[in-house]
Design a protein around this motif. Structure first.
Motif, PDB file in Angstrom:
ATOM      1  N   VAL A   9      12.821 -89.367  11.256  1.00 53.74           N
ATOM      2  CA  VAL A   9      14.066 -88.610  11.107  1.00 53.74           C
ATOM      3  C   VAL A   9      15.213 -89.390  11.748  1.00 53.74           C
ATOM      4  O   VAL A   9      15.109 -89.813  12.903  1.00 53.74           O
ATOM      5  CB  VAL A   9      13.947 -87.216  11.754  1.00 53.74           C
ATOM      6  N   PHE A  10      16.312 -89.552  10.995  1.00 55.04           N
ATOM      7  CA  PHE A  10      17.494 -90.256  11.478  1.00 55.04           C
ATOM      8  C   PHE A  10      18.684 -89.295  11.453  1.00 55.04           C
ATOM      9  O   PHE A  10      18.913 -88.597  10.473  1.00 55.04           O
ATOM     10  CB  PHE A  10      17.779 -91.486  10.618  1.00 55.04           C
ATOM     11  N   ASP A  11      19.437 -89.290  12.564  1.00 53.75           N
ATOM     12  CA  ASP A  11      20.522 -88.335  12.772  1.00 53.75           C
ATOM     13  C   ASP A  11      21.862 -89.002  12.476  1.00 53.75           C
ATOM     14  O   ASP A  11      22.250 -89.973  13.135  1.00 53.75           O
ATOM     15  CB  ASP A  11      20.466 -87.848  14.222  1.00 53.75           C
ATOM     16  N   LEU A  12      22.597 -88.469  11.494  1.00 57.37           N
ATOM     17  CA  LEU A  12      23.883 -89.035  11.106  1.00 57.37           C
ATOM     18  C   LEU A  12      25.066 -88.248  11.663  1.00 57.37           C
ATOM     19  O   LEU A  12      26.206 -88.449  11.228  1.00 57.37           O
ATOM     20  CB  LEU A  12      23.992 -89.084   9.573  1.00 57.37           C
ATOM     21  N   ARG A  13      24.820 -87.412  12.639  1.00 55.30           N
ATOM     22  CA  ARG A  13      25.909 -86.600  13.187  1.00 55.30           C
ATOM     23  C   ARG A  13      26.846 -87.392  14.090  1.00 55.30           C
ATOM     24  O   ARG A  13      27.821 -86.826  14.599  1.00 55.30           O
ATOM     25  CB  ARG A  13      25.332 -85.395  13.939  1.00 55.30           C
ATOM     26  N   PHE A  14      26.607 -88.688  14.278  1.00 54.72           N
ATOM     27  CA  PHE A  14      27.551 -89.520  15.030  1.00 54.72           C
ATOM     28  C   PHE A  14      28.769 -89.879  14.176  1.00 54.72           C
ATOM     29  O   PHE A  14      29.767 -90.390  14.692  1.00 54.72           O
ATOM     30  CB  PHE A  14      26.860 -90.798  15.534  1.00 54.72           C
ATOM     31  N   LEU A  15      28.687 -89.621  12.868  1.00 60.12           N
ATOM     32  CA  LEU A  15      29.795 -89.912  11.963  1.00 60.12           C
ATOM     33  C   LEU A  15      30.726 -88.701  11.846  1.00 60.12           C
ATOM     34  O   LEU A  15      30.292 -87.556  11.993  1.00 60.12           O
ATOM     35  CB  LEU A  15      29.255 -90.251  10.572  1.00 60.12           C
ATOM     36  N   ALA A  57      13.660 -88.950   6.668  1.00 55.64           N
ATOM     37  CA  ALA A  57      14.700 -87.928   6.546  1.00 55.64           C
ATOM     38  C   ALA A  57      15.988 -88.371   7.211  1.00 55.64           C
ATOM     39  O   ALA A  57      15.968 -88.995   8.280  1.00 55.64           O
ATOM     40  CB  ALA A  57      14.232 -86.604   7.148  1.00 55.64           C
ATOM     41  N   PHE A  58      17.107 -88.035   6.568  1.00 52.71           N
ATOM     42  CA  PHE A  58      18.430 -88.231   7.143  1.00 52.71           C
ATOM     43  C   PHE A  58      19.063 -86.854   7.308  1.00 52.71           C
ATOM     44  O   PHE A  58      19.141 -86.086   6.348  1.00 52.71           O
ATOM     45  CB  PHE A  58      19.294 -89.118   6.243  1.00 52.71           C
ATOM     46  N   GLY A  59      19.505 -86.556   8.522  1.00 49.03           N
ATOM     47  CA  GLY A  59      20.066 -85.245   8.796  1.00 49.03           C
ATOM     48  C   GLY A  59      21.509 -85.320   9.243  1.00 49.03           C
ATOM     49  O   GLY A  59      21.932 -86.274   9.902  1.00 49.03           O
ATOM     50  N   CYS A  60      22.276 -84.310   8.865  1.00 50.76           N
ATOM     51  CA  CYS A  60      23.616 -84.101   9.414  1.00 50.76           C
ATOM     52  C   CYS A  60      23.703 -82.626   9.798  1.00 50.76           C
ATOM     53  O   CYS A  60      22.674 -81.970   9.938  1.00 50.76           O
ATOM     54  CB  CYS A  60      24.701 -84.521   8.424  1.00 50.76           C
TER      55      CYS A  60
END
Length: 311
Positions: A191-197, A255-258
């Protein structure tokens, strides 16, 4: 591509033990596998497993076989089953452990009005707790754990086709987008978290769109850190995937999450799929929350603005 395809000469039928929590979807799984041409049987007594797989004439089988066994099966022993599977000749054994949250299992038992097999005269939560303890060894030994909490029967069948619908000679890679505010992806290994964008949800022109639309994808790709994140993640996956395959793993979920699961995660999943295809992989794509409406209550930390910010 090195490390992601096995020689067809070494291909042998798969023996899949379908087990796990009662109510997690074992019958649906077995029905789906049968539709895919597998030989299936449910609640087979342990003492009959070897003969069912090999046949009474001891001629090695050619079709894949799936056996459903859980706490209701006669002679069910979670500690000895992995060894028993390994002792059967002429097949490649695997264990699929089906799980779901306690709340979801209770809801399913309530809807069907069925009694839990380990607590026929008590509330289902008592049996669920006992079953988790009983099957803990199988969960640890499982080649794949599939959480069905968020999967409708049709979604579960699609997931099974991705994992078991091929001939088993190539690594099956599925990339999922999801929103953390709607619950983490339970079907993925990485799982990779894209909420830094920055969040496109708070930009009026982008909110109604999704990461599959060019304006959102372009906005996300223009953000500081995007290129480096994607390049490093691609290199990590290119390193890991062949090694998972060499270790005997046939399915990998990424998985990519936002926050809401409609913008950044979708753009990330699609972009990574293109990168992996360029490296010779053939990833499937699943957008878990793409069809849901935008919801301000699920997004946090910003006010809506009128247009894309200056880059």
């Amino acid at each position: 591509m090195t490390g992601t395809r096995r020689s067809t000469q070494a291909r042998v039928p798969r023996l899949l033990l379908v087990t796990g929590m009662s109510g997690a979807g074992k019958s649906t799984v077995l029905d789906a596998l049968e539709d895919m041409g597998w030989d299936t049987v449910d609640n087979l007594p342990t003492a009959l497993l070897h003969d069912f797989v090999t046949g009474s004439d001891r001629i090695y089988r050619t079709a894949h076989v799936a056996v459903g066994m859980d706490a209701r099966s006669r002679g069910f022993d979670p500690h000895s089953l992995p060894g028993l599977l390994q002792s059967i000749p002429g097949v490649r054994p695997e264990i699929l452990y089906l799980d779901a949250t306690g709340a979801e299992l209770i809801r399913r038992y309530s809807e069907t009005r069925r009694r839990h097999p380990l607590s026929p005269d008590r509330p289902p939560e008592d049996g669920i707790g006992r079953e988790r303890d009983l099957t803990a060894a199988l969960r640890l030994a499982a080649d794949s754990v599939l959480d069905t909490t968020d999967l409708k029967p049709a979604d579960l069948r699609d997931e099974l086709r991705r994992r078991y619908g091929d001939e088993g000679d190539e690594l099956v890679v599925t990339i999922t987008s999801f929103g953390f505010s709607r619950g983490i992806s339970r079907t993925s290994d990485l799982v990779f978290d894209l909420r830094f964008l920055p969040n496109p949800h708070w930009i009026d022109a982008l909110c109604p769109l999704t990461g599959a639309d060019a304006p959102v994808a372009d906005f996300v790709a223009a953000q500081d850190g995007w290129d480096e994140f994607m390049t490093r993640t691609e290199e990590l996956l290119a390193f890991l995937l062949p090694r998972y395959w060499d270790a005997g793993k046939t399915y990998v979920g990424i998985a990519f999450g936002c926050t809401g699961g409609r913008h950044r995660s979708v753009a990330g999943a699609l972009a990574m799929a293109e990168r992996l295809r360029a490296r010779g992989f053939s990833p499937n794509i699943r957008h878990r929350d793409l069809g849901l409406r935008p919801d301000d209550s699920l997004e946090t930390g910003q006010e809506r603005v009128e247009g894309p910010r200056d880059q």
